[in-house]
Design an enzyme around this catalytic site. Structure first.
Site, mmCIF file in Angstrom:
data_model
loop_
_atom_site.group_PDB
_atom_site.id
_atom_site.type_symbol
_atom_site.label_atom_id
_atom_site.label_comp_id
_atom_site.label_asym_id
_atom_site.label_seq_id
_atom_site.Cartn_x
_atom_site.Cartn_y
_atom_site.Cartn_z
ATOM 1 N N HIS A 1 0.762 -0.780 0.316
ATOM 2 C CA HIS A 1 0.005 -0.020 -0.318
ATOM 3 C C HIS A 1 0.906 1.276 0.004
ATOM 4 O O HIS A 1 0.428 2.424 -0.655
ATOM 5 C CB HIS A 1 -0.603 -0.467 1.382
ATOM 6 C CG HIS A 1 -2.124 0.944 1.498
ATOM 7 N ND1 HIS A 1 -2.883 1.399 0.328
ATOM 8 C CD2 HIS A 1 -1.719 2.233 2.284
ATOM 9 C CE1 HIS A 1 -3.376 2.116 0.290
ATOM 10 N NE2 HIS A 1 -3.403 3.604 1.640
ATOM 11 N N HIS A 25 -10.096 3.110 -0.567
ATOM 12 C CA HIS A 25 -10.014 3.376 0.610
ATOM 13 C C HIS A 25 -11.386 1.316 0.973
ATOM 14 O O HIS A 25 -11.857 1.841 1.836
ATOM 15 C CB HIS A 25 -11.033 3.998 1.619
ATOM 16 C CG HIS A 25 -10.202 4.669 3.093
ATOM 17 N ND1 HIS A 25 -10.752 4.678 4.051
ATOM 18 C CD2 HIS A 25 -8.792 4.385 3.432
ATOM 19 C CE1 HIS A 25 -9.967 4.949 5.415
ATOM 20 N NE2 HIS A 25 -8.224 4.645 4.112
#
Length: 752
Positions: free
Chosen positions: A54, A105
């Site tokens: 990420h 998200h």
């Protein structure tokens, strides 16, 4: 016992939970090589989160370099900041610049839909703020499993409430986006948020800690245990700690604190007392400190005890990893610290000096008088592992493309076409999104010119000149599944066209690339092809990629989502009073179809809705035609020749006509152009097409312009006030019946 750097050097064989934190054996050994010893617990935590997929993009970097090879000049001006910064910044003229970016998200929104989505909005807003801009609008691209699935019923209402609740409380208009349903997203929804901000050129700020002796100030909310385990997979029981063994893995947002933080930060910028700034996103303090130090002089010392906490039981590793929201870090010259603190106090924003820039070339962090971190900051922030993952065209790709929809039964009578149209306009992916968008404030701040259900959002940027921007956010996972290269280009083409139909000039691109596991060669091939497709397409259109986001490991068990490259396009419109709305309004206006229609149904909504079919090849892309079409629309808007324009994409001309007549409740008489099959005319998803409404006095000028540019244009109808959509020789359907079919789907699905 505190695990200090001195202790780490003395206990080289002390077992550490590197695997539990997501590091590979070779990565852990590399950390030891960098440090010349084993890492402390705090250092291990920092490397593990900053080297995560990420944060480090370790599987995607080798492909993303394609974007950096593009021109840094847009059709309006140059990029003032691009890939590598918190967000891209585009010169739009008049001394003004726009910064915009999209981020994902996804995983937090599945775990806790409301807070996952809300903090996704908060995080992207802070990215824009950190560039020196005032945030002026947000958008969202949402994907869920089947509409009637239990999981969708759980996740979607919370996600929509989170997006709306946070954005509404911030006072930011939500001007557009998309909501898509597909079985591939069951158990792995996609929540992609975009924010756009405006600044003057001289207000640009970058994330770097420069100036030896400058003070490092953490300001905003206190640090809590929420968010630990988000990007890092960190759990407190992994370390030797006396704190609680369970922490919430999803951040908890406070939009009212964020609003204070925005206004406080903008006043600090105006006071010219910020030398460098970084928002807190994934990896929290680990990210903010290492990235600031790495991009600046290279040295920083931080006293972790000075970080204000909501939870006094937090271990130092947890403080470093916490992804608590509404926090920023600024670098300030010593002489300006007092003024900085006064401005923060005025806005009731807590601020604490937690460190200092130095010339050591190291990032050092102390806790209770002991050094727990001593690392070269670049190795944490920017020099993580880079993998050239194996990838190959999947064995099943040929069979999927060979499964053409040509054999599927097509409607052959007017009654069949009518029934197909009503079924499609009420289907989950084509029905009205009002149930969603009515939960968002689309007009707060008073500068929204166009918003959903328009094709793109338009905001006024400069009241005096009327200068404005247009934004669209688009993707089609079915197309990308069939052909990730072309499917990504189709997403780019649609977003580009949606901006163009407002009369704006498309100028720049952001992206949010959502894929399955990079350890799967099939997925990595999809990713590589998508990046190649987007880079090639942007090169042809002259719209550089300014930045973006990659989200991998989007899959449930072994089943990956459809490859979903979400593309955002920014456009500039010289005078928003000249914008083109999407809905028909005035009887007597002539309806034209611009562009060529072909028998293209691979990945189409018709094949999906009517037959549950996915196969064949997606529509062909013609960027030359897209550019020519955009130029026609821009010129026609400037001369006031078009009263309405709607892009043709999902659902074809039929869907565009339905949305155009429903916008203001007028009717239309339409005929099928000679030589075209009525079904193909209505439902093909061929690209580079729009329908426009032209006032009768402007018809000759408009058609003359299209002819002079050699662009296909066909008169297909006229707007009327009969309250009916009449496809002559085929069928008629009343506006009221259309509206019921179009608007009842989502309210019925989520009725209390």
């Amino acid at each position: 016992m505190i695990d200090t750097t001195e202790n780490a050097a003395k206990t080289p064989d002390h077992p550490q939970p590197w695997a539990e934190l997501g590091l590979r054996a070779n990565e852990y050994e590399r950390v030891r090589d960098i440090l010349g010893r084993r890492p402390t617990n705090a250092e291990l935590a920092m490397y593990s989160v900053m080297w995560s997929e990420h944060c480090s993009y370790k599987s995607s970097k080798v492909h993303l370099r394609r974007f950096g090879e593009q021109s840094q000049v847009t059709p309006v001006g140059k990029l003032l900041a691009g890939i590598g910064e918190n967000a891209g910044v585009v010169d739009i003229g008049n001394g003004l610049a726009v910064t915009f970016k999209a981020e994902s998200h996804n995983h937090p929104s599945y775990v806790e839909p409301y807070q996952g989505a809300a903090t996704g909005v908060g995080g992207i807003v802070r990215d824009i703020l950190a560039m020196g801009a005032r945030p002026v609008g947000v958008m969202d691209s949402l994907r869920f499993g089947p509409l009637d699935a239990d999981d969708t019923q759980r996740v979607l209402p919370g996600v929509v409430a989170g997006v709306g609740g946070y954005g509404n409380c911030l006072g930011l208009p939500n001007i557009g986006g998309e909501v898509v349903f597909d079985p591939s997203y069951a158990g792995n929804p996609l929540v992609n948020a975009l924010c756009v901000g405006v600044m003057r050129h001289e207000d640009l700020h970058l994330a770097k800690a420069s100036g030896v002796g400058n003070q490092v100030i953490l300001y905003g909310a206190r640090t809590g245990g929420d968010g630990i385990g988000g990007a890092s997979i960190l759990a407190s029981e992994t370390f030797e700690s006396e704190g609680p063994v369970k922490r919430p893995s999803v951040q908890v947002g406070d939009p009212f604190m964020e609003k204070l933080l925005i206004e406080c930060t903008l006043e600090l910028f105006a006071a010219e007392i910020i030398a460098g700034i970084q928002d807190f996103g994934a990896a929290g303090l680990s990210c903010a400190t290492s990235e600031l130090a790495s991009a600046g002089e290279g040295g920083m010392h931080v006293v972790l005890d000075r970080v204000p906490l909501r939870d006094s039981t937090l271990a130092p590793e947890e403080i470093l990893m916490s992804e608590s929201q509404e926090r920023m870090m600024a670098v300030v010259e010593p002489a300006d610290v007092e003024r900085f603190m006064k401005i923060c106090a005025k806005w009731d924003v807590q601020a604490d000096v937690v460190g200092e820039v130095n010339a050591s070339g190291r990032l050092t962090i102390e806790w209770r008088g002991e050094t727990i971190v001593d690392v070269p900051p670049r190795t944490v922030a920017h020099d993580g592992p880079v993998y050239e993952r194996p990838f190959a065209r999947p064995d099943w790709q040929d069979a999927l493309q060979a499964a053409s929809p040509a054999h599927l039964a097509r409607p052959s009578t007017g009654d069949d076409l009518r029934a197909t149209l009503l079924r499609m306009v009420g289907s989950p992916n084509l029905c009205s999104r009002a149930w969603v968008t009515d939960q968002y404030d689309r007009y707060v701040l008073g500068n929204t010119v166009l918003a959903q259900p328009e094709d793109a959002g338009v905001l006024r940027i400069d009241e005096a000149s009327g200068l404005g921007i247009a934004l669209s956010l688009d993707a089609n996972g079915r197309y990308a599944k069939l052909d990730p290269y072309t499917g990504t280009q189709l997403a780019l083409a649609e977003a580009y066209r949606n901006v163009a139909v407002t009369g704006a000039r498309p100028v720049a691109v952001t992206n949010c690339l959502n894929f399955g596991s990079p350890e799967d060669p099939d997925v990595m091939w999809q990713f590589a092809e998508a990046v190649r497709g987007l880079a090639d397409g942007c090169q042809e259109l002259g719209t550089p990629v300014t930045g973006g986001n990659v989200s991998l490991y989007n899959q449930t068990a072994e089943t990956a989502i459809h490859p979903t490259p979400v593309v955002g396009v920014l456009g500039v419109i010289d005078d928003v009073s000249r914008r083109i709305p999407s809905g028909f309004r005035t009887p007597g206006h002539i309806i034209y179809l611009l562009g060529g229609t072909r028998d293209e149904f691979g990945g189409s909504e018709w094949a999906n809705v009517v037959h549950g079919h996915l196969g064949g090849l997606p529509p062909a892309v013609d960027f030359g035609a897209e550019k020519a079409l955009a130029d026609i629309l821009h010129s026609a808007a400037g001369d006031g020749m078009i009263a309405a324009a709607h892009d043709v994409s999902d659902g074809g001309v039929a869907q565009a006509l339905v949305e155009s007549v429903l916008r203001h409740g007028v009717g239309a008489r339409v005929w099928v152009p000679g030589g075209l099959d009525p079904f193909v005319f209505l439902f093909s998803e061929s690209t580079a097409r729009v329908i426009v409404a032209v006032p009768h006095p402007d018809e000759v000028r408009f058609t003359g312009m299209c002819a002079a540019r050699g662009y296909p244009h066909e008169r297909i109808g006229v707007v009327d006030d009969e309250g009916v959509l009449d496809v002559q020789g085929q069928f008629s359907v009343g506006i009221d019946e259309l509206r019921r079919a179009h608007e009842e789907t989502l309210p019925a699905a989520f009725a209390e």
